[in-house]
Design a protein around this motif. Structure first.
Motif, PDB file in Angstrom:
ATOM      1  N   PHE A  25     -37.591  -0.262 -22.695  1.00  0.00           N
ATOM      2  CA  PHE A  25     -37.002  -1.596 -22.708  1.00  0.00           C
ATOM      3  C   PHE A  25     -35.850  -1.649 -21.718  1.00  0.00           C
ATOM      4  O   PHE A  25     -34.935  -0.845 -21.800  1.00  0.00           O
ATOM      5  N   ILE A  26     -35.905  -2.594 -20.800  1.00  0.00           N
ATOM      6  CA  ILE A  26     -34.844  -2.771 -19.827  1.00  0.00           C
ATOM      7  C   ILE A  26     -34.437  -4.237 -19.845  1.00  0.00           C
ATOM      8  O   ILE A  26     -35.275  -5.115 -19.869  1.00  0.00           O
ATOM      9  N   HIS A  27     -33.143  -4.485 -19.867  1.00  0.00           N
ATOM     10  CA  HIS A  27     -32.644  -5.865 -19.832  1.00  0.00           C
ATOM     11  C   HIS A  27     -32.510  -6.344 -18.398  1.00  0.00           C
ATOM     12  O   HIS A  27     -32.095  -5.600 -17.532  1.00  0.00           O
ATOM     13  N   SER A  28     -32.819  -7.595 -18.195  1.00  0.00           N
ATOM     14  CA  SER A  28     -32.590  -8.198 -16.889  1.00  0.00           C
ATOM     15  C   SER A  28     -32.349  -9.689 -17.065  1.00  0.00           C
ATOM     16  O   SER A  28     -33.013 -10.328 -17.847  1.00  0.00           O
ATOM     17  N   VAL A  29     -31.398 -10.219 -16.343  1.00  0.00           N
ATOM     18  CA  VAL A  29     -31.147 -11.652 -16.415  1.00  0.00           C
ATOM     19  C   VAL A  29     -32.130 -12.393 -15.531  1.00  0.00           C
ATOM     20  O   VAL A  29     -32.548 -13.480 -15.828  1.00  0.00           O
ATOM     21  N   ALA A  30     -32.487 -11.801 -14.420  1.00  0.00           N
ATOM     22  CA  ALA A  30     -33.473 -12.414 -13.530  1.00  0.00           C
ATOM     23  C   ALA A  30     -33.812 -11.428 -12.436  1.00  0.00           C
ATOM     24  O   ALA A  30     -33.472 -10.274 -12.510  1.00  0.00           O
ATOM     25  N   SER A  31     -34.499 -11.912 -11.418  1.00  0.00           N
ATOM     26  CA  SER A  31     -34.729 -11.099 -10.240  1.00  0.00           C
ATOM     27  C   SER A  31     -34.768 -12.015  -9.044  1.00  0.00           C
ATOM     28  O   SER A  31     -34.639 -13.212  -9.163  1.00  0.00           O
ATOM     29  N   MET A 148     -38.959  -6.034 -19.075  1.00  0.00           N
ATOM     30  CA  MET A 148     -37.718  -6.604 -18.557  1.00  0.00           C
ATOM     31  C   MET A 148     -37.665  -8.047 -19.030  1.00  0.00           C
ATOM     32  O   MET A 148     -38.700  -8.711 -19.089  1.00  0.00           O
ATOM     33  N   TYR A 149     -36.477  -8.537 -19.391  1.00  0.00           N
ATOM     34  CA  TYR A 149     -36.411  -9.922 -19.842  1.00  0.00           C
ATOM     35  C   TYR A 149     -35.064 -10.561 -19.538  1.00  0.00           C
ATOM     36  O   TYR A 149     -34.057  -9.883 -19.361  1.00  0.00           O
ATOM     37  N   ARG A 239     -41.051  -9.896 -18.182  1.00  0.00           N
ATOM     38  CA  ARG A 239     -42.239  -9.258 -17.621  1.00  0.00           C
ATOM     39  C   ARG A 239     -42.558  -7.969 -18.369  1.00  0.00           C
ATOM     40  O   ARG A 239     -41.683  -7.336 -18.961  1.00  0.00           O
ATOM     41  N   VAL A 240     -43.812  -7.607 -18.321  1.00  0.00           N
ATOM     42  CA  VAL A 240     -44.264  -6.299 -18.773  1.00  0.00           C
ATOM     43  C   VAL A 240     -44.898  -5.651 -17.555  1.00  0.00           C
ATOM     44  O   VAL A 240     -45.729  -6.251 -16.879  1.00  0.00           O
ATOM     45  N   VAL A 241     -44.484  -4.435 -17.270  1.00  0.00           N
ATOM     46  CA  VAL A 241     -44.960  -3.721 -16.091  1.00  0.00           C
ATOM     47  C   VAL A 241     -45.557  -2.392 -16.523  1.00  0.00           C
ATOM     48  O   VAL A 241     -44.924  -1.630 -17.238  1.00  0.00           O
ATOM     49  N   SER A 242     -46.773  -2.120 -16.087  1.00  0.00           N
ATOM     50  CA  SER A 242     -47.419  -0.850 -16.408  1.00  0.00           C
ATOM     51  C   SER A 242     -47.922  -0.191 -15.134  1.00  0.00           C
ATOM     52  O   SER A 242     -47.707  -0.706 -14.027  1.00  0.00           O
ATOM     53  N   GLY A 243     -48.592   0.935 -15.295  1.00  0.00           N
ATOM     54  CA  GLY A 243     -49.139   1.623 -14.135  1.00  0.00           C
ATOM     55  C   GLY A 243     -50.376   0.966 -13.564  1.00  0.00           C
ATOM     56  O   GLY A 243     -50.806   1.296 -12.456  1.00  0.00           O
ATOM     57  N   CYS A 245     -51.213  -2.755 -14.432  1.00  0.00           N
ATOM     58  CA  CYS A 245     -51.129  -4.220 -14.364  1.00  0.00           C
ATOM     59  C   CYS A 245     -49.733  -4.697 -14.728  1.00  0.00           C
ATOM     60  O   CYS A 245     -48.938  -3.948 -15.306  1.00  0.00           O
ATOM     61  N   THR A 246     -49.475  -5.937 -14.408  1.00  0.00           N
ATOM     62  CA  THR A 246     -48.157  -6.515 -14.682  1.00  0.00           C
ATOM     63  C   THR A 246     -48.251  -8.026 -14.813  1.00  0.00           C
ATOM     64  O   THR A 246     -49.167  -8.652 -14.274  1.00  0.00           O
ATOM     65  N   PHE A 247     -47.312  -8.600 -15.549  1.00  0.00           N
ATOM     66  CA  PHE A 247     -47.133 -10.054 -15.523  1.00  0.00           C
ATOM     67  C   PHE A 247     -45.650 -10.346 -15.468  1.00  0.00           C
ATOM     68  O   PHE A 247     -44.810  -9.532 -15.848  1.00  0.00           O
ATOM     69  N   ARG A 248     -45.336 -11.520 -14.971  1.00  0.00           N
ATOM     70  CA  ARG A 248     -43.957 -11.987 -14.953  1.00  0.00           C
ATOM     71  C   ARG A 248     -43.938 -13.500 -15.071  1.00  0.00           C
ATOM     72  O   ARG A 248     -44.832 -14.183 -14.561  1.00  0.00           O
ATOM     73  N   TYR A 249     -42.940 -14.021 -15.751  1.00  0.00           N
ATOM     74  CA  TYR A 249     -42.732 -15.468 -15.818  1.00  0.00           C
ATOM     75  C   TYR A 249     -41.236 -15.757 -15.734  1.00  0.00           C
ATOM     76  O   TYR A 249     -40.408 -14.953 -16.164  1.00  0.00           O
ATOM     77  N   GLU A 250     -40.885 -16.886 -15.158  1.00  0.00           N
ATOM     78  CA  GLU A 250     -39.500 -17.331 -15.031  1.00  0.00           C
ATOM     79  C   GLU A 250     -39.488 -18.858 -15.016  1.00  0.00           C
ATOM     80  O   GLU A 250     -40.532 -19.492 -14.839  1.00  0.00           O
ATOM     81  N   ILE A 251     -38.302 -19.452 -15.140  1.00  0.00           N
ATOM     82  CA  ILE A 251     -38.181 -20.906 -15.024  1.00  0.00           C
ATOM     83  C   ILE A 251     -37.621 -21.282 -13.648  1.00  0.00           C
ATOM     84  O   ILE A 251     -37.108 -22.386 -13.460  1.00  0.00           O
TER      85      ILE A 251
END
Length: 259
Positions: A25-31, A148-149, A239-243, A245-251
């Motif tokens: 679990f990693i925290h992130s405000v954005a990217s 990350m979220y 987002r969830v990131v794996s070896g 596949c991955t997904f990400r969403y933002e506003i």
């Protein structure tokens, strides 16, 4: 022998926990979309270590130095027992010089964070790099994974979660359905957006590495999308990131193609 077949809103916070499934679990405000932020790495200790100036190290350096990548490359260099396998998979909107630069950056970071490890993975915003002493092609990797979220929460979590899942599910279907029809730069990659209430827009992206079959890509994406409640329930982005596949969403837009 050689063959080849992620502004000021960004904050990365150290890992909070590690569980039995090696989920981080990693925290992130954005990217950001202009920079290539380091996300995470994993030293694969089970693969062992190599010695300085060994044949394995020479093969690894030769593989990297002889590689120029536009968007994706699976490479093999050397003979057993010193064969080196490598994959570099760039984000669907990061091709050409951006992808090639990400490879150089990722390899430098990998050598610093996993010195002398025969097997390791490093994730950047724009690419994934993995090295290994054994082949991993056609193997779906959901063991090496992290979240990350965004720290900010939405006003209506239930509604937002449902719309987020709907968007990501749609993108996953499109990415795998059209995978065989796409240009090499975009295979198994799908960006998209959805209008929400008011003036808000939800942006999303899904992607798989080209190491796995179309059906495994869909299975991988369905699995990580199913982890939305654990990853980023009620959060403005995640987002969830794996070896594999991955997904990400933002506003807010986070891909070059969303500008």
């Amino acid at each position: 022998m050689f063959s080849s077949s992620v502004s000021e809103r960004t904050i990365l916070v150290p890992i909070l926990a590690v569980v039995a499934t090696q989920l981080f679990f990693i925290h992130s405000v954005a990217s950001v979309n202009d920079t290539n932020a380091y996300l995470y790495h994993k030293c694969l200790e089970k693969d062992g270590k190599y010695k300085s100036k060994s044949l394995y190290e020479k093969n690894l350096n030769s593989l990297i130095s002889n590689t120029s990548v536009k968007d994706y490359l699976y490479g093999v260099y050397g003979y057993r027992p010193d064969t080196v396998y490598m994959v570099i998979q760039c984000r669907g909107d990061s091709y050409g010089s951006k992808c090639d630069t990400c490879l150089s950056t990722a390899y430098s970071e990998l050598r610093k964070r996993c010195p002398m490890n025969k097997g390791a993975i490093v994730w950047f915003d724009r690419c994934l790099l993995r090295i290994s002493p054994t082949t991993f092609i056609n193997e779906m990797d959901l063991k090496n994974k992290f979240y990350m979220y965004n720290m900010k929460k939405v006003r209506d979590p239930a509604s937002f979660k449902a719309k987020t899942k709907a968007l990501l599910t749609k993108l996953a279907k499109e990415a795998t359905r059209k995978g065989s029809e796409r240009s090499p730069a975009q295979e198994y990659y799908e960006p998209g957006d959805m209008k929400l209430d008011g003036k808000m827009t939800l942006y999303g992206m899904v992607q798989c590495t080209r190491l796995i079959w179309n059906t495994d890509c869909k299975k991988c994406l369905d699995t990580i999308i199913g982890e939305l409640p654990n990853c980023c329930d009620g959060k403005e982005g995640g987002r969830v990131v794996s070896g594999s596949c991955t997904f990400r969403y933002e506003i807010y837009p986070f891909l070059d193609t969303q500008r």
